[in-house]
Design a protein around this motif. Structure first.
Motif, PDB file in Angstrom:
ATOM      1  N   THR A  36       0.825  -1.211   0.000  1.00  0.00           N
ATOM      2  CA  THR A  36       0.000   0.000   0.000  1.00  0.00           C
ATOM      3  C   THR A  36       0.857   1.258   0.000  1.00  0.00           C
ATOM      4  N   CYS A  37       1.980   1.225   0.694  1.00  0.00           N
ATOM      5  CA  CYS A  37       2.861   2.399   0.714  1.00  0.00           C
ATOM      6  C   CYS A  37       3.451   2.699  -0.657  1.00  0.00           C
ATOM      7  N   PHE A  38       3.826   1.661  -1.374  1.00  0.00           N
ATOM      8  CA  PHE A  38       4.510   1.870  -2.642  1.00  0.00           C
ATOM      9  C   PHE A  38       3.616   1.783  -3.870  1.00  0.00           C
ATOM     10  N   CYS A  39       2.474   1.118  -3.756  1.00  0.00           N
ATOM     11  CA  CYS A  39       1.544   1.027  -4.890  1.00  0.00           C
ATOM     12  C   CYS A  39       0.113   0.904  -4.362  1.00  0.00           C
ATOM     13  N   PRO A  40      -0.436   2.006  -3.847  1.00  0.00           N
ATOM     14  CA  PRO A  40      -1.766   1.956  -3.245  1.00  0.00           C
ATOM     15  C   PRO A  40      -2.873   1.550  -4.223  1.00  0.00           C
ATOM     16  N   CYS A  41      -2.620   1.680  -5.519  1.00  0.00           N
ATOM     17  CA  CYS A  41      -3.642   1.300  -6.502  1.00  0.00           C
ATOM     18  C   CYS A  41      -3.929  -0.202  -6.445  1.00  0.00           C
ATOM     19  N   VAL A  42      -2.957  -1.012  -6.044  1.00  0.00           N
ATOM     20  CA  VAL A  42      -3.171  -2.460  -5.921  1.00  0.00           C
ATOM     21  C   VAL A  42      -4.146  -2.741  -4.782  1.00  0.00           C
ATOM     22  N   THR A  43      -3.862  -2.176  -3.617  1.00  0.00           N
ATOM     23  CA  THR A  43      -4.743  -2.383  -2.467  1.00  0.00           C
ATOM     24  C   THR A  43      -6.125  -1.823  -2.741  1.00  0.00           C
ATOM     25  N   PHE A  44      -6.186  -0.625  -3.322  1.00  0.00           N
ATOM     26  CA  PHE A  44      -7.496  -0.044  -3.613  1.00  0.00           C
ATOM     27  C   PHE A  44      -8.279  -0.910  -4.593  1.00  0.00           C
ATOM     28  N   GLY A  45      -7.626  -1.420  -5.607  1.00  0.00           N
ATOM     29  CA  GLY A  45      -8.315  -2.277  -6.577  1.00  0.00           C
ATOM     30  C   GLY A  45      -8.916  -3.509  -5.920  1.00  0.00           C
ATOM     31  N   GLN A  46      -8.158  -4.126  -5.012  1.00  0.00           N
ATOM     32  CA  GLN A  46      -8.658  -5.301  -4.293  1.00  0.00           C
ATOM     33  C   GLN A  46      -9.862  -4.934  -3.434  1.00  0.00           C
ATOM     34  N   LEU A  47      -9.772  -3.807  -2.741  1.00  0.00           N
ATOM     35  CA  LEU A  47     -10.881  -3.342  -1.903  1.00  0.00           C
ATOM     36  C   LEU A  47     -12.129  -3.076  -2.743  1.00  0.00           C
ATOM     37  N   ALA A  48     -11.937  -2.335  -3.813  1.00  0.00           N
ATOM     38  CA  ALA A  48     -13.076  -1.926  -4.642  1.00  0.00           C
ATOM     39  C   ALA A  48     -13.783  -3.134  -5.256  1.00  0.00           C
ATOM     40  N   SER A  58      -7.200  11.104  -5.765  1.00  0.00           N
ATOM     41  CA  SER A  58      -7.503   9.709  -5.467  1.00  0.00           C
ATOM     42  C   SER A  58      -8.192   9.556  -4.113  1.00  0.00           C
ATOM     43  N   CYS A  59      -7.892  10.458  -3.170  1.00  0.00           N
ATOM     44  CA  CYS A  59      -8.507  10.348  -1.837  1.00  0.00           C
ATOM     45  C   CYS A  59     -10.019  10.583  -1.904  1.00  0.00           C
ATOM     46  N   LEU A  60     -10.474  11.395  -2.836  1.00  0.00           N
ATOM     47  CA  LEU A  60     -11.917  11.600  -2.981  1.00  0.00           C
ATOM     48  C   LEU A  60     -12.600  10.339  -3.508  1.00  0.00           C
ATOM     49  N   TYR A  61     -11.940   9.661  -4.412  1.00  0.00           N
ATOM     50  CA  TYR A  61     -12.474   8.418  -4.979  1.00  0.00           C
ATOM     51  C   TYR A  61     -12.488   7.310  -3.927  1.00  0.00           C
ATOM     52  N   LEU A  66      -6.235   8.902 -11.004  1.00  0.00           N
ATOM     53  CA  LEU A  66      -6.634   9.988 -10.114  1.00  0.00           C
ATOM     54  C   LEU A  66      -5.507  10.377  -9.166  1.00  0.00           C
ATOM     55  N   ALA A  67      -4.642   9.432  -8.822  1.00  0.00           N
ATOM     56  CA  ALA A  67      -3.504   9.734  -7.951  1.00  0.00           C
ATOM     57  C   ALA A  67      -2.557  10.724  -8.628  1.00  0.00           C
ATOM     58  N   LEU A  68      -2.470  10.658  -9.943  1.00  0.00           N
ATOM     59  CA  LEU A  68      -1.624  11.603 -10.679  1.00  0.00           C
ATOM     60  C   LEU A  68      -2.142  13.030 -10.552  1.00  0.00           C
ATOM     61  N   SER A 103     -18.630  -6.235  -9.505  1.00  0.00           N
ATOM     62  CA  SER A 103     -19.163  -5.529 -10.673  1.00  0.00           C
ATOM     63  C   SER A 103     -18.096  -4.724 -11.399  1.00  0.00           C
ATOM     64  N   ILE A 104     -17.020  -4.384 -10.707  1.00  0.00           N
ATOM     65  CA  ILE A 104     -15.871  -3.705 -11.312  1.00  0.00           C
ATOM     66  C   ILE A 104     -14.629  -4.500 -10.919  1.00  0.00           C
ATOM     67  N   SER A 105     -13.783  -4.791 -11.886  1.00  0.00           N
ATOM     68  CA  SER A 105     -12.605  -5.617 -11.604  1.00  0.00           C
ATOM     69  C   SER A 105     -11.569  -4.862 -10.791  1.00  0.00           C
ATOM     70  N   CYS A 106     -10.700  -5.621 -10.186  1.00  0.00           N
ATOM     71  CA  CYS A 106      -9.585  -5.069  -9.414  1.00  0.00           C
ATOM     72  C   CYS A 106      -8.716  -4.184 -10.308  1.00  0.00           C
ATOM     73  N   ALA A 107      -8.412  -4.662 -11.499  1.00  0.00           N
ATOM     74  CA  ALA A 107      -7.540  -3.914 -12.417  1.00  0.00           C
ATOM     75  C   ALA A 107      -8.175  -2.588 -12.839  1.00  0.00           C
ATOM     76  N   ALA A 108      -9.458  -2.598 -13.152  1.00  0.00           N
ATOM     77  CA  ALA A 108     -10.130  -1.371 -13.580  1.00  0.00           C
ATOM     78  C   ALA A 108     -10.170  -0.347 -12.445  1.00  0.00           C
ATOM     79  N   SER A 109     -10.544  -0.789 -11.251  1.00  0.00           N
ATOM     80  CA  SER A 109     -10.609   0.127 -10.105  1.00  0.00           C
ATOM     81  C   SER A 109      -9.227   0.662  -9.756  1.00  0.00           C
ATOM     82  N   GLY A 110      -8.235  -0.221  -9.751  1.00  0.00           N
ATOM     83  CA  GLY A 110      -6.873   0.205  -9.459  1.00  0.00           C
ATOM     84  C   GLY A 110      -6.344   1.168 -10.500  1.00  0.00           C
ATOM     85  N   GLY A 111      -6.706   0.941 -11.762  1.00  0.00           N
ATOM     86  CA  GLY A 111      -6.281   1.843 -12.838  1.00  0.00           C
ATOM     87  C   GLY A 111      -6.877   3.231 -12.693  1.00  0.00           C
ATOM     88  N   VAL A 112      -8.164   3.295 -12.385  1.00  0.00           N
ATOM     89  CA  VAL A 112      -8.815   4.593 -12.181  1.00  0.00           C
ATOM     90  C   VAL A 112      -8.177   5.299 -10.984  1.00  0.00           C
TER      91      VAL A 112
END
Length: 172
Positions: free
Chosen positions: A58-70, A96-99, A90-92, A77-86
């Motif tokens: 999570t510290c180095f790639c929070p999109c992975v953890t977020f994708g799993q959570l989402a 991302s914190c709003l999402y 947004l992190a850029l 209904s939404i895949s881990c990869a799609a959620s993590g990608g979005v």
């Protein structure tokens, strides 16, 4: 509203209980329709070291953890990869914190968890990594294998397989 014989509960003409008028909204369960106390999180916000592997990821790639959570919160209904990608895109932009705070609210709603230590968006704005780790641990502690996704968790549950119990060090 009609008063009932069960104390302060009010019943609408439909017969379903509704929250008392003077009850603050934070104590109203939208799923049960009656006032209820929210349950506490299984771990604290700053207990990231309870799961060091997830903390590192999570510290180095929070999109992975977020994708799993989402994926789990959205029930597949939404895949881990799609959620993590979005989340990564947004992190850029810094949003991302709003999402992710939306998913914290959904998770709390699904499990009737208290809004603690403060409002969801404030938790994600100030402590994004810690909040993602806490949400990950919450789902893991509720029996989800976060690495296999929603559908595999459903398949395991339908076969009667639950997550492996946590066992201490082996001794003779």
């Amino acid at each position: 509203m009609y008063s009932s014989a069960h104390g302060n509960a009010k019943y609408a003409p439909t017969g379903f209980p509704t929250a008392p008028m003077n009850m603050p909204p934070s104590h109203v369960s939208h799923f049960r329709g009656i006032a209820s106390a929210a349950t506490t999180w299984s771990t604290g916000l700053c207990h990231c070291c309870d799961d060091p592997a997830n903390c590192f990821i999570t510290c180095f790639c929070p999109c992975v953890t977020f994708g799993q959570l989402a994926e789990i919160v959205n029930k597949g209904s939404i895949s881990c990869a799609a959620s993590g990608g979005v989340y990564g895109l947004l992190a850029l932009t810094g949003f991302s914190c709003l999402y992710s705070c939306v998913y914290r609210s959904r998770l709390r709603g699904q499990y009737d968890l208290e809004e603690a230590p403060c409002a969801d968006c404030l938790v994600h704005f100030c402590c994004e990594t810690c909040s993602l780790c806490q949400e990950y641990r919450e789902l893991k502690n509720r029996g989800f294998d976060m690495g296999i996704g929603w559908q595999a968790n459903v398949d395991r549950q339908s076969r009667g397989i639950t997550a492996a119990p946590v066992v201490g060090p082996m001794t003779r």
